[in-house]
Motif scaffolding. Structure first.
Motif: not given
Length: 532
Positions: A298-314
């Protein structure tokens, strides 16, 4: 199973599959609501409407945690309501009620802020999410139990697993609806209202599909409505109520409820500790649902946009697009694993390695700039989704429904699913704060938890596939660890020549002593041929 055999199987059990698909529609709106909010939070129109863009980074993290987790608080109340409702009114009517509650809650979220101030709008949004959460919590508790109680054992695991498959479909659809809103709807209130409005569709479909479905045969037996129970059993396998398979299954269910009819929820809680075997079976669903949340899904389900942003997807649209691909990967993975194989152990190991990689990469490269290893980390997120769908996505619900004793199933699943939502609430509330404060440590924590649950599964959980619901109790009579290792990949290396007592021998010892040899043989043949 070949293609022709699969088609024949689908035709033979088409009533059962229709029932399972109808009940699983509830999990579409369950998944929809899970995936919806994280994407809406990234929309500038939503942030401006509720004044989030004026908050500090720390306050934004707290707001994100609150607005996401408040739905889980409603889910906990829904689960607690479920046991009383399904025991009093039955599984079917309670499922329909959960759909109606969800529809009302979704409508309240859709109209939040119309004709009111910003402060009132926010309170209405919170209330709508709590109210919809009551319906989501009810359906999350009821759908797996209802399907499991109605299904022939030949397809029970696959059909119960449809709950998770539908959950992922709902989540994927919400991801893509958010993405579509971000690129196709101009900056306005409708940009964030549209995803809330569209989530009404699965709720309405669920209610209409559930209306013609039968009631659970095990609830009907508990209410001593034996003729109706026989009709449900006959409907599911498309035979007559006088078929020997139906009569034998009905007798087995009745025997399992002897002296245990109409027990109150409080009494069921006391009965959960009436023996070591019962206590063990009642604890496993709670352990499974606890572990499921600590996979970090659920950390990824709910906050995946923020997680992908941290990995460089802006960029908002890019983050939502990457999230949509994540949802698509989960749907495809669950579809394949339901059709072929599922394994909690393999899923946990794969998830753990993926999380540890993401955490390790975050420790070595804390910047959000793109480097070659960033692509590997993005792939690791998708691999995590695949491994979650191999095991800890669908299987906890399947195993929990199977292992829970019939006569205390409502109480057992109430505790298990309350624990699921309690820790879903905890993780969704803490994840944005953890991502801000401990960054890569968030993923390392989840990775270690996945490895712990892999070890627990390997040593302490026997395989339940292929056993009738009334026979699963024998798996926990004796030799539980030995039986678990027998079923685990390579587990027999630890056993040497030791083996668990076969279930057939345990069941044979429990048979009525004065039964004749011929009647015993006839019963065994009926059981062997029985769809249930």
């Amino acid at each position: 199973m070949g293609f022709k055999d699969a088609l024949a199987d689908a035709s033979r059990y088409r009533n059962a599959y229709t029932l399972a698909l109808s009940a699983s529609m509830g999990s579409i709106f369950y998944g929809w609501d899970t995936g919806l909010m994280g994407g809406i939070l990234t929309l500038k129109s939503f942030q401006h409407y509720f004044g989030i863009d004026k908050l500090s980074a720390s306050d934004q993290a707290n707001f994100n945690g609150n607005i996401v987790s408040v739905m889980q608080a409603g889910c906990i109340f829904g689960v607690l309501l479920t046991s009383w409702a399904c025991s009093r009114f039955g599984r079917k009517r309670s499922l329909i009620a959960s759909g109606v509650i969800y529809i009302v809650g979704s409508m309240i979220q859709s109209v939040a802020g119309l004709g009111s101030s910003q402060a009132v709008a926010l309170r209405v949004l919170y209330f709508g999410r709590v109210f919809a959460g009551i319906g989501v919590g009810m359906v999350s508790a009821l759908a797996p139990s209802y399907i499991s109680e109605c299904m022939p054992r030949h397809i029970r695991g696959r059909c119960t697993g449809l709950v998770q498959f539908s959950n992922n479909i709902g989540m994927m659809l919400s991801f893509w609806v958010n993405y579509s809103a971000s690129i196709n709807i101009p900056y306005s209130d409708m940009q964030w209202r549209m995803p809330f409005l569209v989530q009404l569709v699965p709720g309405v479909l669920f209610v209409f599909l559930m209306i013609p479905q039968p009631e659970s045969p095990r609830w009907l037996v508990e209410q001593e409505r034996y003729d109706e129970a026989a009709r449900t059993l006959a409907y599911v396998i498309r035979t007559s109520v006088d078929d020997n398979v139906v009569l034998l299954t009905l007798d087995e269910i009745k025997a399992d409820y002897i002296g245990k009819q109409r027990t109150s929820l409080v009494t069921q809680f006391r009965m959960m500790g009436e023996s070591r075997q019962i206590a063990l079976r009642c604890s496993i669903p709670s352990i499974l649902t606890f572990f499921q949340q600590w996979t970090g899904t659920n950390a990824i389900n709910y906050f995946s946009p923020q997680i992908f942003a941290a990995l460089g997807i802006t960029g908002t649209a890019s983050g939502l697009f990457a999230t949509g691909i994540y949802g698509l990967v989960k749907v495809v993975a669950v579809g394949f694993t339901l059709a072929f194989a599922l394994c909690l152990f393999v899923g946990a190991v794969g998830q753990g390695l993926s999380m540890l990689w993401i955490g390790g990469f975050g420790a070595i490269h804390p910047q959000s700039t793109i480097v070659p290893a960033s692509y590997v980390s993005i792939i690791a997120v998708y691999l995590y989704a695949v491994f979650f769908c191999i095991g800890w996505g669908p299987l906890p619900w399947v195993v929990a429904s199977e292992v829970a004793p019939n006569h205390v199933r409502p109480a057992t699943l109430t505790i298990a699913i309350s624990i699921n939502w309690l820790f879903s609430f905890t993780i969704s509330r803490l994840t944005p704060v953890m991502l801000e404060k401990i960054t890569y440590g968030t993923f390392l924590l989840f990775g270690v938890c996945c490895m712990i649950m892999a070890a627990w599964t390997y040593f302490f959980l026997p395989e339940t596939k292929g056993y009738a619901l009334e026979d699963i109790k024998y798996l926990f009579e004796t030799d539980v660890i030995v039986r678990s290792l027998e079923d685990a990949p390579g587990g027999r290396v630890f056993l040497g020549g030791k083996r668990a007592t076969p279930v057939e021998d345990i069941r044979g010892g429990a048979d009525i002593e004065d039964s004749s040899d011929s009647s015993q043989k006839g019963d065994e043949e009926c059981i062997e041929e029985s769809d249930f």
